[in-house]
Write a protein that holds these residues in place. Sequence first.
Motif, PDB file in Angstrom:
ATOM      1  N   GLY A 151      26.681 122.398  42.681  1.00  0.00           N
ATOM      2  CA  GLY A 151      27.457 121.730  41.635  1.00  0.00           C
ATOM      3  C   GLY A 151      27.069 122.214  40.247  1.00  0.00           C
ATOM      4  O   GLY A 151      25.930 122.558  40.020  1.00  0.00           O
ATOM      5  N   PHE A 254      18.671 110.816  29.571  1.00  0.00           N
ATOM      6  CA  PHE A 254      19.426 109.609  29.226  1.00  0.00           C
ATOM      7  C   PHE A 254      18.555 108.767  28.308  1.00  0.00           C
ATOM      8  O   PHE A 254      17.359 108.583  28.577  1.00  0.00           O
ATOM      9  CB  PHE A 254      19.725 108.769  30.471  1.00  0.00           C
ATOM     10  CG  PHE A 254      20.669 109.409  31.451  1.00  0.00           C
ATOM     11  CD1 PHE A 254      21.909 109.885  31.038  1.00  0.00           C
ATOM     12  CD2 PHE A 254      20.335 109.523  32.799  1.00  0.00           C
ATOM     13  CE1 PHE A 254      22.799 110.462  31.945  1.00  0.00           C
ATOM     14  CE2 PHE A 254      21.218 110.096  33.713  1.00  0.00           C
ATOM     15  CZ  PHE A 254      22.449 110.564  33.281  1.00  0.00           C
ATOM     16  N   GLU A 265      18.655 115.774  34.521  1.00  0.00           N
ATOM     17  CA  GLU A 265      18.441 116.966  35.347  1.00  0.00           C
ATOM     18  C   GLU A 265      17.831 118.090  34.550  1.00  0.00           C
ATOM     19  O   GLU A 265      17.806 118.099  33.327  1.00  0.00           O
ATOM     20  CB  GLU A 265      19.712 117.396  36.077  1.00  0.00           C
ATOM     21  CG  GLU A 265      20.817 117.864  35.224  1.00  0.00           C
ATOM     22  CD  GLU A 265      21.837 118.675  36.026  1.00  0.00           C
ATOM     23  OE1 GLU A 265      21.684 118.863  37.247  1.00  0.00           O
ATOM     24  OE2 GLU A 265      22.794 119.143  35.409  1.00  0.00           O
TER      25      GLU A 265
END
Length: 384
Positions: A151, A254, A265
Amino acid sequence: MDVFPYPVARIGIIGGGQLGRMMVKAAKRLGCTCVVLDPTPGSPAGQVSGHQIVGDYHDPAKLRELCESCDVTTFDIEDIDSDTLEELAREGRRIYPSPRVLAVIQDKLTQKQALTDAGIATAPFIPMPEPTPEAFAAFGYPLVQKARRGGYDGRGVVVMRSAADYPQHLPVPSLVERFIPATKELAVLVARGRDGDCRCYPVVEMQMRPAGNMLDMLLAPAEVSRVTAAAAASLAQRTVESLDGVGVFGIELFLTETGDLMVNEVAPRTHNSGHHTIEANMTDQFEQHLRAVLGLPLGATDQLSPAVMINLLGAPGHRGRPVIKGLAAALAIPGVCVHIYGKAAAAPLRKMGHVTVLDRDLASARHKAERVRAIIEITAEDHP
Ligand code: ADP
């Protein structure tokens, strides 16, 4: 002794996309030459390097040919046959970041496990080898499903608010993690040299497109408190150190409502959140990456001007030879720096280029970036 032959180094780059292209430009500035491995002839990076091996990132023979013809090999993508790279590294080929680190990061599940093992804050998760409605319900909604492999740019990530969203799940080996209601998404680029020396770039804010989980606008520096900025840099540095990474890494974070930071990530490569560093920082991320992998001293990361960056994406409904509308009008605005990647074909939402806007303050840069976004459109000759 501080004496180098010319070329200073022959650098192999796996992946011929925009990141590779910008890396080749930086390499040439430093007196290096580059060979690019990419399946598409005349790739964006291949055009600039002048030397491309046409081949797949999973072809052991092509990976070997590249590594054996270069002094140091690096990459601008993650979807590479890391087993072959590990074998080449064992034979003494210099490959940075190490194939071991690449292998851990390219699988989102092992990446999350490595972060957790190192005590790095990240969204709670469980492995989901075979998605089922019962397993998702047992974990509890809202959740985020992430495919273990393959992805990028939001593909391979599905946000699910409730069981009603289950039909959108990806039928592949995955992990599921807690949905984090973030007030901001931040990113820190970290450069780490072969000797362990580490430099962080000032933290930036990534504003995402609600549909598609793609970057919409990048604000540099992020508008956060000094305390948060320092905490973000320290968390990002700890992350790269825990992985023993060498090169530039993009750490996506975040910022939660309670002011806490979590790693979303890790990208073991230069990153979309650092394109502004070409014009806005003392050392750009691409040169910095090369300095790190070549064992040269890292450069200063100070930001010299506020900057806002937008990606130039292919317009919906258009495929084929690119047509750039509004280029001259955008260039007429002071502080607008346009980068076109040289991709032979446009496609909807494909990254065709980016624009960095420099201005006295972030608000004015942002205003100009919004104007540029309204002016420039990348369509195609052979529509649709
Ligand atoms: P990619 O590899 O495609 O960049 P990411 O893991 O960065 O995938 O996810 C893409 C986007 O999806 C993130 O930038 C964020 O907006 C959203 N997202 C990912 N994980 C979560 C989460 N746990 N909670 C809330 N939003 C998330």
